[in-house]
Design a protein around this motif. Structure first.
Motif, mmCIF file in Angstrom:
data_model
loop_
_atom_site.group_PDB
_atom_site.id
_atom_site.type_symbol
_atom_site.label_atom_id
_atom_site.label_comp_id
_atom_site.label_asym_id
_atom_site.label_seq_id
_atom_site.Cartn_x
_atom_site.Cartn_y
_atom_site.Cartn_z
ATOM 1 N N PRO A 1 0.835 -1.208 0.000
ATOM 2 C CA PRO A 1 0.000 0.000 0.000
ATOM 3 C C PRO A 1 0.867 1.253 0.000
ATOM 4 O O PRO A 1 1.802 1.365 0.790
ATOM 5 N N VAL A 2 0.572 2.175 -0.911
ATOM 6 C CA VAL A 2 1.311 3.442 -0.952
ATOM 7 C C VAL A 2 0.389 4.649 -0.790
ATOM 8 O O VAL A 2 0.861 5.750 -0.513
ATOM 9 N N ALA A 3 -0.912 4.465 -0.977
ATOM 10 C CA ALA A 3 -1.846 5.584 -0.810
ATOM 11 C C ALA A 3 -3.223 5.041 -0.440
ATOM 12 O O ALA A 3 -3.630 3.975 -0.900
ATOM 13 N N HIS A 4 -3.898 5.806 0.404
ATOM 14 C CA HIS A 4 -5.264 5.475 0.801
ATOM 15 C C HIS A 4 -6.238 6.455 0.156
ATOM 16 O O HIS A 4 -5.980 7.660 0.109
ATOM 17 N N LEU A 5 -7.332 5.925 -0.309
ATOM 18 C CA LEU A 5 -8.435 6.736 -0.800
ATOM 19 C C LEU A 5 -9.390 6.933 0.368
ATOM 20 O O LEU A 5 -10.073 5.991 0.791
ATOM 21 N N GLY B 1 -13.579 10.123 6.181
ATOM 22 C CA GLY B 1 -12.861 9.522 7.292
ATOM 23 C C GLY B 1 -12.714 8.019 7.226
ATOM 24 O O GLY B 1 -12.148 7.407 8.136
ATOM 25 N N VAL B 2 -13.204 7.396 6.153
ATOM 26 C CA VAL B 2 -13.121 5.944 5.988
ATOM 27 C C VAL B 2 -12.224 5.636 4.786
ATOM 28 O O VAL B 2 -12.296 6.318 3.756
ATOM 29 N N ILE B 3 -11.391 4.617 4.930
ATOM 30 C CA ILE B 3 -10.557 4.192 3.803
ATOM 31 C C ILE B 3 -11.439 3.447 2.807
ATOM 32 O O ILE B 3 -11.838 2.306 3.035
ATOM 33 N N GLU B 4 -11.744 4.125 1.712
ATOM 34 C CA GLU B 4 -12.621 3.554 0.699
ATOM 35 C C GLU B 4 -11.859 2.667 -0.279
ATOM 36 O O GLU B 4 -12.420 1.715 -0.847
ATOM 37 N N GLY B 5 -10.593 2.969 -0.491
ATOM 38 C CA GLY B 5 -9.786 2.194 -1.425
ATOM 39 C C GLY B 5 -8.316 2.320 -1.095
ATOM 40 O O GLY B 5 -7.895 3.205 -0.340
ATOM 41 N N ILE B 6 -7.530 1.418 -1.649
ATOM 42 C CA ILE B 6 -6.084 1.406 -1.419
ATOM 43 C C ILE B 6 -5.374 1.279 -2.761
ATOM 44 O O ILE B 6 -5.691 0.390 -3.552
ATOM 45 N N HIS B 7 -4.430 2.184 -2.992
ATOM 46 C CA HIS B 7 -3.552 2.064 -4.156
ATOM 47 C C HIS B 7 -2.271 1.365 -3.725
ATOM 48 O O HIS B 7 -1.595 1.818 -2.798
ATOM 49 N N VAL C 1 -6.910 11.535 -1.739
ATOM 50 C CA VAL C 1 -5.952 10.435 -1.833
ATOM 51 C C VAL C 1 -4.751 10.841 -0.995
ATOM 52 O O VAL C 1 -4.100 11.848 -1.286
ATOM 53 N N ARG C 2 -4.440 10.073 0.049
ATOM 54 C CA ARG C 2 -3.374 10.431 0.976
ATOM 55 C C ARG C 2 -2.302 9.353 0.998
ATOM 56 O O ARG C 2 -2.612 8.172 1.177
ATOM 57 N N PRO C 3 -1.032 9.728 0.810
ATOM 58 C CA PRO C 3 0.040 8.737 0.906
ATOM 59 C C PRO C 3 0.052 8.062 2.273
ATOM 60 O O PRO C 3 -0.368 8.657 3.283
ATOM 61 N N VAL C 4 0.501 6.842 2.306
ATOM 62 C CA VAL C 4 0.547 6.113 3.576
ATOM 63 C C VAL C 4 1.514 6.799 4.539
ATOM 64 O O VAL C 4 2.418 7.521 4.136
ATOM 65 N N ARG C 5 1.313 6.542 5.843
ATOM 66 C CA ARG C 5 2.073 7.242 6.872
ATOM 67 C C ARG C 5 3.574 7.005 6.755
ATOM 68 O O ARG C 5 4.373 7.858 7.132
ATOM 69 N N SER C 6 3.983 5.851 6.245
ATOM 70 C CA SER C 6 5.412 5.548 6.168
ATOM 71 C C SER C 6 6.140 6.435 5.182
ATOM 72 O O SER C 6 7.371 6.437 5.132
ATOM 73 N N LEU C 7 5.398 7.190 4.343
ATOM 74 C CA LEU C 7 6.017 8.148 3.432
ATOM 75 C C LEU C 7 6.260 9.501 4.092
ATOM 76 O O LEU C 7 6.827 10.390 3.474
ATOM 77 N N GLU C 8 5.809 9.668 5.333
ATOM 78 C CA GLU C 8 6.115 10.896 6.042
ATOM 79 C C GLU C 8 7.595 10.869 6.452
ATOM 80 O O GLU C 8 8.194 9.793 6.495
#
Length: 338
Positions: free
Chosen positions: A19-23, A27-33, A323-330
């Motif tokens: 996973p690299v980004a959450h849709l 407030g709910v994760i609707e999808g995962i890229h 679309v928000r990058p996953v936390r590990s990309l911070e």
């Protein structure tokens, strides 16, 4: 620093994307890229990796700067906006068509000598205008025409045959393959055909980032530096008006960036820091914010990257997510999602 020795070709396998980004919507994760990301430091060492950065993959048009370097090494005398166009996935604007005609004229050939596929302009507004005017697809309008015109010019200068210039066994393509291996630091895993008809070389995401870093850290006046300078100084010729990759180069001083179909992005700074991104499903809506987050992680000022955090998701005409990058990309400033 970067070694000139080649490692073995990357393995051809099912990439172990992560996973690299959450849709996010309401407030709910609707999808995962899913995808893969690599960040290199100034010495070429991996500082961050997500997913599978060593599997064989196709960089698509993100490899065009490397192809342009190969042609300059083979004697291509272009510089400035025409060299940028030789590395372009252009939008089909009139300046792109005019520039391609200039390269063809310099080579002493015509549009009929091009062997890229006929197409309508890539930019949707330009394409719609063509359709309204009744203009048909053409090789000149196709987004890779600048590269193909430069290939013909390189062939003419080296007395290589124009016929068959897209054949992987042609001297031009052999010369390009050699430079792909040189700059990526690895053997090519597979050769196929890109969308425009040119040979497409499979390397790893890690190798792609390494190649971009070697281009941006090259000594002034070398073919690598000429290509980097041309693309940075004429970012719209390498892409087009309103394109995110041109805006990214304008926003971050010294940055070289190139996108590719199927969710590929590479970018490198003059000090050798580099990032490369592959979005598994090819989605641009994830490519842009993930690449921006990777650059932020590499140390680029997040304030320069705010316009690349992705478009808001709308519900009933108002923003309800992103679309928000996953936390590990911070660390990087990420948008607050509704």
């Amino acid at each position: 620093m970067y070694s000139s020795s080649l490692v073995d070709a990357p393995l051809i396998r099912e990439p172990l994307h992560a996973p690299v980004a959450h849709l996010l919507r309401g407030g709910v994760i609707e999808g995962i890229h899913y995808g893969s990301v690599v960040v290199l430091d100034t010495g070429g060492q991996v500082q961050l990796q997500l997913g599978d950065i060593e599997a064989a993959f196709y960089p698509r048009s993100a490899l065009k700067p490397v192809q342009a370097v190969a042609m300059v090494r083979a004697g291509l005398p272009l510089d400035g906006e025409l060299l940028s166009l030789a590395a372009a996935s252009h939008s089909g604007e009139e300046r792109h068509l005019a520039g391609t005609r200039r390269i063809l004229d310099l080579a002493g050939v015509t549009e009929d000598d091009l062997r890229n596929v006929p197409d309508l302009p890539f930019d949707p507004f330009v394409r719609d205008s063509w359709v309204r005017e009744g203009r048909l697809p053409s090789r000149l309008a196709q987004n890779c025409s600048g590269k193909h015109a430069a290939m013909l010019y390189a062939c003419r200068l080296n007395s290589w045959p124009l016929d068959g210039y897209l054949d992987p066994a042609h001297p031009l393509q052999q010369a390009i393959a050699e430079i792909v291996e040189d700059l990526t630091g690895q053997r090519i895993a597979q050769v196929t055909v890109d969308g425009c008809g040119a040979p497409l070389f499979s390397v790893s995401l890690h190798g792609l980032a390494r190649a971009a870093a070697r281009i941006t850290t090259a000594v002034a006046g070398t073919p690598e530096a000429l290509v980097a300078d041309a693309m940075r100084d004429h970012a719209e010729m390498a892409s087009g008006s309103g394109r995110d990759v041109a805006a990214l180069m304008r926003a971050v001083p010294g940055l070289l960036a190139k996108d590719g179909f199927e969710g590929v992005q590479v970018a490198a700074l003059p000090d050798g820091r580099a990032v490369a991104v592959k979005i598994a499903d090819g989605a641009n809506r994830a490519r842009v914010p993930v690449a921006a987050a990777a650059l932020g992680w590499a140390g680029v000022d997040p304030g320069l990257l705010t316009e690349f955090q992705g478009e808001a998701l709308l519900g009933g005409g108002r923003a309800v997510g992103c679309v928000r990058p996953v936390r590990s990309l911070e660390p990087v400033v990420v948008p607050a999602c509704a």
